[in-house]
Scaffold this motif. Sequence first.
Motif, PDB file in Angstrom:
ATOM      1  N   ALA A  99       3.255   9.834   2.449  1.00 43.46           N
ATOM      2  CA  ALA A  99       1.802   9.966   2.607  1.00 43.46           C
ATOM      3  C   ALA A  99       1.231  11.016   1.660  1.00 43.46           C
ATOM      4  O   ALA A  99       0.078  10.914   1.225  1.00 43.46           O
ATOM      5  CB  ALA A  99       1.460  10.320   4.057  1.00 43.46           C
ATOM      6  N   HIS A 104      -3.068   5.839  -1.733  1.00 41.64           N
ATOM      7  CA  HIS A 104      -3.469   4.759  -0.831  1.00 41.64           C
ATOM      8  C   HIS A 104      -2.388   4.456   0.211  1.00 41.64           C
ATOM      9  O   HIS A 104      -2.080   3.291   0.498  1.00 41.64           O
ATOM     10  CB  HIS A 104      -3.815   3.490  -1.616  1.00 41.64           C
ATOM     11  N   PHE A 105      -1.797   5.491   0.765  1.00 39.79           N
ATOM     12  CA  PHE A 105      -0.726   5.343   1.750  1.00 39.79           C
ATOM     13  C   PHE A 105      -1.300   5.456   3.154  1.00 39.79           C
ATOM     14  O   PHE A 105      -2.029   6.391   3.469  1.00 39.79           O
ATOM     15  CB  PHE A 105       0.329   6.436   1.539  1.00 39.79           C
ATOM     16  N   ASP A 106      -0.995   4.484   4.004  1.00 43.09           N
ATOM     17  CA  ASP A 106      -1.495   4.443   5.377  1.00 43.09           C
ATOM     18  C   ASP A 106      -0.416   5.006   6.304  1.00 43.09           C
ATOM     19  O   ASP A 106       0.559   4.325   6.636  1.00 43.09           O
ATOM     20  CB  ASP A 106      -1.840   2.997   5.753  1.00 43.09           C
ATOM     21  N   GLU A 108      -0.392   5.854   9.556  1.00 41.71           N
ATOM     22  CA  GLU A 108      -0.227   5.207  10.859  1.00 41.71           C
ATOM     23  C   GLU A 108       0.443   3.854  10.726  1.00 41.71           C
ATOM     24  O   GLU A 108       1.276   3.474  11.554  1.00 41.71           O
ATOM     25  CB  GLU A 108      -1.586   5.085  11.560  1.00 41.71           C
ATOM     26  N   LYS A 109       0.082   3.123   9.688  1.00 39.90           N
ATOM     27  CA  LYS A 109       0.718   1.829   9.456  1.00 39.90           C
ATOM     28  C   LYS A 109       2.213   2.011   9.194  1.00 39.90           C
ATOM     29  O   LYS A 109       3.046   1.233   9.703  1.00 39.90           O
ATOM     30  CB  LYS A 109       0.062   1.133   8.263  1.00 39.90           C
ATOM     31  N   ALA A 143       3.457   0.111   3.104  1.00 45.36           N
ATOM     32  CA  ALA A 143       2.434   0.916   3.784  1.00 45.36           C
ATOM     33  C   ALA A 143       1.306   1.318   2.841  1.00 45.36           C
ATOM     34  O   ALA A 143       0.322   1.920   3.279  1.00 45.36           O
ATOM     35  CB  ALA A 143       3.064   2.169   4.389  1.00 45.36           C
ATOM     36  N   ARG A 144       1.430   0.988   1.576  1.00 43.55           N
ATOM     37  CA  ARG A 144       0.389   1.337   0.607  1.00 43.55           C
ATOM     38  C   ARG A 144      -0.628   0.205   0.479  1.00 43.55           C
ATOM     39  O   ARG A 144      -0.256  -0.965   0.394  1.00 43.55           O
ATOM     40  CB  ARG A 144       1.005   1.641  -0.750  1.00 43.55           C
ATOM     41  N   ASP A 145      -1.908   0.550   0.467  1.00 46.95           N
ATOM     42  CA  ASP A 145      -2.990  -0.425   0.321  1.00 46.95           C
ATOM     43  C   ASP A 145      -3.287  -0.587  -1.167  1.00 46.95           C
ATOM     44  O   ASP A 145      -4.183   0.042  -1.724  1.00 46.95           O
ATOM     45  CB  ASP A 145      -4.228   0.048   1.074  1.00 46.95           C
ATOM     46  N   THR A 173       2.821  -8.347   6.629  1.00 44.15           N
ATOM     47  CA  THR A 173       2.020  -7.757   5.556  1.00 44.15           C
ATOM     48  C   THR A 173       1.115  -8.787   4.910  1.00 44.15           C
ATOM     49  O   THR A 173      -0.026  -8.489   4.530  1.00 44.15           O
ATOM     50  CB  THR A 173       2.944  -7.133   4.491  1.00 44.15           C
ATOM     51  N   GLU A 176      -2.615  -9.392   5.924  1.00 41.31           N
ATOM     52  CA  GLU A 176      -3.583  -8.312   5.771  1.00 41.31           C
ATOM     53  C   GLU A 176      -4.242  -8.342   4.400  1.00 41.31           C
ATOM     54  O   GLU A 176      -3.830  -7.662   3.474  1.00 41.31           O
ATOM     55  CB  GLU A 176      -2.896  -6.961   5.977  1.00 41.31           C
TER      56      GLU A 176
END
Length: 231
Positions: A99, A104-106, A108-109, A143-145, A173, A176
């Motif tokens: 993170a 762009h790391f989520d 919680e995800k 986990a990255r958007d 994934t 999403e």
Amino acid sequence: MNDIVTFQQVVKSYGRKRALDGITLSFPKGKVIGLLGENGAGKSTMFKMMVNLIQPTSGEVRVLGQKPSWRLNERIAYLSDRARWYKHHSVEEAIRFGARVFPHFDLEKAKQMAAFMKLEPTQIVGDMSKGQEARLQLLLSLARDVDLILLDEPFSGIDLLSREKIVELMIDTLTEGEKTIIISTHDIHEVEGLFEHVLFLKGGNVVSQTDVEALRQKGLSIQEEYRRVMG
């Protein structure tokens, strides 16, 4: 822009050996794409060019409409075939580190993915099986958007249970938003149902490229097409 990555007459030479032999191809945007071929076909070389780790000897590579660069990598998640994590980190520490360092790391995800992948927060990476570490590496990428996810041999040498969990996570994934995922793998049967588009490489050249639906209309599977074009 309908193509997320393009290669135009790209050559990569290492002395007298050509890893890529003047390839021209494009990867369509918003699809799950299989990059398939034998060892030494040039798949890892192509991935490294996309993320600016190596440069072509000649020709041009464009990613997201731009020349590959370190700044552009903020929009790309790349899992190499030699990826490893810090052995002294726990799962929770690895996620928190991710993170901090990955754009762009989520967070919680990532925690939710770890639970889904049956990775305990206190597990130490150095004590993990190869399959467990592979799951951790994958979730840190997913986990990255980002617009583009590159996965180089994500199933290499890992156990059946981990393979099944990885495929389940990939499927989750894909629901999403519109991402492009390019997967290099020898284990076609594991992810054949995920692929929407496939490219076949042999000896640094593209020998075939097609939408999977077109294969199905011909009554062919990806594995059957692989044997046909690579034989």
